[in-house]
Design a protein around this motif. Structure first.
Motif, PDB file in Angstrom:
ATOM      1  N   PRO A 114       7.567  11.479  -0.083  1.00  0.00           N
ATOM      2  CA  PRO A 114       6.645  10.259  -0.728  1.00  0.00           C
ATOM      3  C   PRO A 114       6.850   9.275  -1.433  1.00  0.00           C
ATOM      4  CG  PRO A 114       6.571  12.347  -1.970  1.00  0.00           C
ATOM      5  CD  PRO A 114       7.633  12.563  -0.694  1.00  0.00           C
ATOM      6  N   GLU A 123       8.367   6.938   6.186  1.00  0.00           N
ATOM      7  CA  GLU A 123       7.907   7.507   4.711  1.00  0.00           C
ATOM      8  C   GLU A 123       7.111   8.964   5.085  1.00  0.00           C
ATOM      9  OE1 GLU A 123       4.858   4.703   4.224  1.00  0.00           O
ATOM     10  OE2 GLU A 123       6.263   3.024   4.229  1.00  0.00           O
ATOM     11  N   GLU A 128       6.227  12.637   6.084  1.00  0.00           N
ATOM     12  CA  GLU A 128       6.556  13.389   7.312  1.00  0.00           C
ATOM     13  C   GLU A 128       6.520  12.479   8.525  1.00  0.00           C
ATOM     14  OE1 GLU A 128       7.710  16.262   8.593  1.00  0.00           O
ATOM     15  OE2 GLU A 128       6.838  15.574  10.670  1.00  0.00           O
ATOM     16  N   LEU A 152       3.360  12.959  10.828  1.00  0.00           N
ATOM     17  CA  LEU A 152       1.979  12.710  10.273  1.00  0.00           C
ATOM     18  C   LEU A 152       1.715  11.301  10.153  1.00  0.00           C
ATOM     19  CD1 LEU A 152      -0.393  14.914   9.093  1.00  0.00           C
ATOM     20  CD2 LEU A 152       0.913  14.153   6.744  1.00  0.00           C
ATOM     21  N   TYR A 153       0.936  10.920  10.953  1.00  0.00           N
ATOM     22  CA  TYR A 153       0.549   9.561  11.038  1.00  0.00           C
ATOM     23  C   TYR A 153       1.841   8.215  10.956  1.00  0.00           C
ATOM     24  CZ  TYR A 153      -4.051  11.169  10.060  1.00  0.00           C
ATOM     25  OH  TYR A 153      -5.198  11.981  10.019  1.00  0.00           O
ATOM     26  N   ALA A 210       3.261  12.701   2.066  1.00  0.00           N
ATOM     27  CA  ALA A 210       2.689  12.062   0.940  1.00  0.00           C
ATOM     28  C   ALA A 210       1.784  13.133   0.411  1.00  0.00           C
ATOM     29  CB  ALA A 210       1.950  11.033   1.256  1.00  0.00           C
ATOM     30  N   CYS A 236       1.684  14.416  -3.580  1.00  0.00           N
ATOM     31  CA  CYS A 236       0.511  14.231  -4.478  1.00  0.00           C
ATOM     32  C   CYS A 236      -0.173  15.285  -5.074  1.00  0.00           C
ATOM     33  CB  CYS A 236      -0.408  13.217  -3.534  1.00  0.00           C
ATOM     34  SG  CYS A 236      -0.074  11.736  -3.319  1.00  0.00           S
ATOM     35  N   MET A 254      -6.650  10.108   3.622  1.00  0.00           N
ATOM     36  CA  MET A 254      -5.668   9.384   3.645  1.00  0.00           C
ATOM     37  C   MET A 254      -6.041   7.959   4.027  1.00  0.00           C
ATOM     38  SD  MET A 254      -2.667  11.909   5.251  1.00  0.00           S
ATOM     39  CE  MET A 254      -1.242  10.707   5.256  1.00  0.00           C
ATOM     40  N   LYS A 255      -5.218   6.909   3.950  1.00  0.00           N
ATOM     41  CA  LYS A 255      -5.511   5.636   4.361  1.00  0.00           C
ATOM     42  C   LYS A 255      -6.536   5.099   3.657  1.00  0.00           C
ATOM     43  CE  LYS A 255      -3.289   6.697   9.007  1.00  0.00           C
ATOM     44  NZ  LYS A 255      -3.540   6.427  10.326  1.00  0.00           N
ATOM     45  N   GLY A 292       1.698   8.479  -5.408  1.00  0.00           N
ATOM     46  CA  GLY A 292       2.192   9.811  -5.717  1.00  0.00           C
ATOM     47  C   GLY A 292       3.827   9.804  -5.549  1.00  0.00           C
ATOM     48  N   GLN A 328       6.035   8.037  -7.057  1.00  0.00           N
ATOM     49  CA  GLN A 328       6.568   6.809  -7.050  1.00  0.00           C
ATOM     50  C   GLN A 328       6.444   5.997  -8.581  1.00  0.00           C
ATOM     51  OE1 GLN A 328       4.592   3.969  -4.343  1.00  0.00           O
ATOM     52  NE2 GLN A 328       4.689   5.649  -2.733  1.00  0.00           N
ATOM     53  N   TYR A 388      -2.500   0.627  -0.983  1.00  0.00           N
ATOM     54  CA  TYR A 388      -2.275   1.298   0.213  1.00  0.00           C
ATOM     55  C   TYR A 388      -1.723   2.787   0.001  1.00  0.00           C
ATOM     56  CZ  TYR A 388       0.301   2.377   4.552  1.00  0.00           C
ATOM     57  OH  TYR A 388       0.670   3.017   5.654  1.00  0.00           O
ATOM     58  N   PHE A 389      -0.944   2.962  -0.997  1.00  0.00           N
ATOM     59  CA  PHE A 389      -0.415   4.264  -1.196  1.00  0.00           C
ATOM     60  C   PHE A 389      -1.411   5.136  -2.128  1.00  0.00           C
ATOM     61  CE2 PHE A 389       3.413   1.989  -0.024  1.00  0.00           C
ATOM     62  CZ  PHE A 389       3.939   2.727   0.792  1.00  0.00           C
ATOM     63  N   SER A 390      -2.383   5.556  -1.581  1.00  0.00           N
ATOM     64  CA  SER A 390      -3.413   6.440  -2.311  1.00  0.00           C
ATOM     65  C   SER A 390      -4.006   7.243  -1.682  1.00  0.00           C
ATOM     66  CB  SER A 390      -4.294   5.489  -3.125  1.00  0.00           C
ATOM     67  OG  SER A 390      -5.107   4.703  -2.123  1.00  0.00           O
TER      68      SER A 390
HETATM   69  C1  LIG Z   1       0.373   5.663   7.817  1.00  0.00           C
HETATM   70  S1  LIG Z   1       0.222   7.061   6.785  1.00  0.00           S
HETATM   71  C2  LIG Z   1       1.865   7.680   6.487  1.00  0.00           C
HETATM   72  C3  LIG Z   1       1.618   9.317   6.205  1.00  0.00           C
HETATM   73  C4  LIG Z   1       3.355   9.778   5.928  1.00  0.00           C
HETATM   74  N1  LIG Z   1       3.918   9.694   7.181  1.00  0.00           N
HETATM   75  C5  LIG Z   1       2.982  11.013   5.586  1.00  0.00           C
HETATM   76  O1  LIG Z   1       3.904  12.034   5.722  1.00  0.00           O
HETATM   77  O2  LIG Z   1       2.358  11.211   4.327  1.00  0.00           O
HETATM   78  C6  LIG Z   1       0.078   6.245   5.069  1.00  0.00           C
HETATM   79  C7  LIG Z   1      -1.015   6.799   4.268  1.00  0.00           C
HETATM   80  O3  LIG Z   1      -0.262   7.833   3.648  1.00  0.00           O
HETATM   81  C8  LIG Z   1      -0.636   7.905   2.271  1.00  0.00           C
HETATM   82  N2  LIG Z   1       0.468   7.923   1.207  1.00  0.00           N
HETATM   83  C9  LIG Z   1       1.605   7.623   1.515  1.00  0.00           C
HETATM   84  N3  LIG Z   1       2.482   7.773   0.522  1.00  0.00           N
HETATM   85  C10 LIG Z   1       1.680   7.821  -0.639  1.00  0.00           C
HETATM   86  C11 LIG Z   1       1.999   8.120  -1.954  1.00  0.00           C
HETATM   87  N4  LIG Z   1       3.010   8.082  -2.388  1.00  0.00           N
HETATM   88  N5  LIG Z   1       0.998   8.276  -2.625  1.00  0.00           N
HETATM   89  C12 LIG Z   1      -0.364   8.449  -2.110  1.00  0.00           C
HETATM   90  N6  LIG Z   1      -0.701   8.232  -0.890  1.00  0.00           N
HETATM   91  C13 LIG Z   1       0.438   7.993   0.078  1.00  0.00           C
HETATM   92  C14 LIG Z   1      -1.807   6.742   1.930  1.00  0.00           C
HETATM   93  O4  LIG Z   1      -3.123   7.166   2.324  1.00  0.00           O
HETATM   94  C15 LIG Z   1      -1.182   5.927   3.228  1.00  0.00           C
HETATM   95  O5  LIG Z   1      -2.283   5.037   3.349  1.00  0.00           O
END
Ligand SMILES: C[S@@+](CC[C@H](N)C(=O)[O-])C[C@H]1O[C@@H](n2cnc3c(N)ncnc32)[C@H](O)[C@@H]1O
Length: 241
Positions: A13, A107, A109, A112-113, A137, A141, A181-182, A209, A211, A228-230
């Motif tokens: 994450p 990023e 897993e 997972l998306y 993530a 988180c 997510m997203k 999370g 970071q 984006y990262f939330s």
């Molecule tokens: C395209 S998805 C990728 C998910 C990633 N493969 C995973 O295993 O979590 C992107 C979404 O993951 C979430 N995300 C990824 N990193 C994050 C973090 N460090 N803190 C919070 N949300 C995170 C956000 O909701 C973001 O919009």
């Protein structure tokens, strides 16, 4: 000539200490490392992997043709994004066919998306593949926010905030625990769906999370924008002892 192996590596994450031992070993030995990115920026997965990549490693930037300029509803989006993934797969296939192992970063897993799945789908029949799981993530988180998520028989639902509001509210109303997510520009919709399902008081918001600059608070205190990262955590409480 023997072909190379495609290693798809989940980098977790954000905190560079949250990679698996296996991921680190593969990164330290890598000669070619590919990652998705915006045309004007280094990719986030590449930044996380930085401490483990040795000087002289070849960086392959897979720059998205657009980020938010074209809506996913637009037919042009599907056509162009598929063409982009086809081209990326062929770019990596060239190295693999020459016997070169390639590491593709993702990023969290990968399955997972993760965008890496679209290259995996295109290359898996043609080359040897190896997938190294990453800490998602949501794992990072809920550990950081110290929110226990599923107890006893709790059902966990993972929801993309890009779903229509009614669907979000439906799933939030049905499930015991949820991760949304997203979020990004969908904050107002997520708030309404949490309100409609009666889950607003339990929802936790986590930004970046694990970071630098990470931040968590009750969702009720949040405004209408999020980076984006939330994500949002709604814990289940069915089997608490
Ligand atoms: C395209 S998805 C990728 C998910 C990633 N493969 C995973 O295993 O979590 C992107 C979404 O993951 C979430 N995300 C990824 N990193 C994050 C973090 N460090 N803190 C919070 N949300 C995170 C956000 O909701 C973001 O919009």
């Amino acid at each position: 000539m023997a072909q190379g192996t495609l290693h798809i590596v989940g980098v977790g994450p954000g905190d560079p200490e949250l990679l698996t031992v296996r991921a680190v070993k593969i990164l330290q030995a890598a000669k070619v490392v590919a990652h998705f990115c915006r045309h004007d920026k280094k990719g986030h997965a590449r930044t996380i992997a930085d401490p483990y990549i040795t000087p002289g490693t070849q960086d392959v930037r897979l720059a998205y043709p657009f980020t938010i300029e074209v809506s996913v509803e637009d037919p042009a989006y599907q056509r162009d994004i598929q063409g982009f993934y086809d081209a990326c797969a062929e770019q990596l296939a060239e190295s693999l066919a020459q016997g070169q192992d390639v590491v593709l970063l993702c990023e969290g897993e990968p399955f997972l998306y993760g965008s890496a799945m679209y290259l995996f789908d295109r290359l898996k029949g043609r080359f040897d593949t190896d997938v190294v799981p990453g800490i998602a993530a949501m794992n990072g988180c809920w550990s950081q926010a110290q929110v226990p998520m599923t107890h006893g028989d709790d059902v966990l639902c993972v929801l993309p905030a890009t779903l229509p509001e009614a669907e979000l509210a439906h799933w939030l109303g049905q499930t015991d625990a949820a991760v949304v997510m997203k979020i990004g520009r969908n904050m107002p919709k997520v708030r309404r769906a949490l309100e409609q399902s009666g889950r607003l008081p339990d929802a936790h918001y986590v930004e970046r999370g694990t970071q630098a600059g990470s931040f968590t608070q009750p969702f009720e205190k949040c405004g209408d924008t999020a980076p984006y990262f939330s994500l949002v955590l709604v814990p289940g409480r069915k089997g608490v002892r």
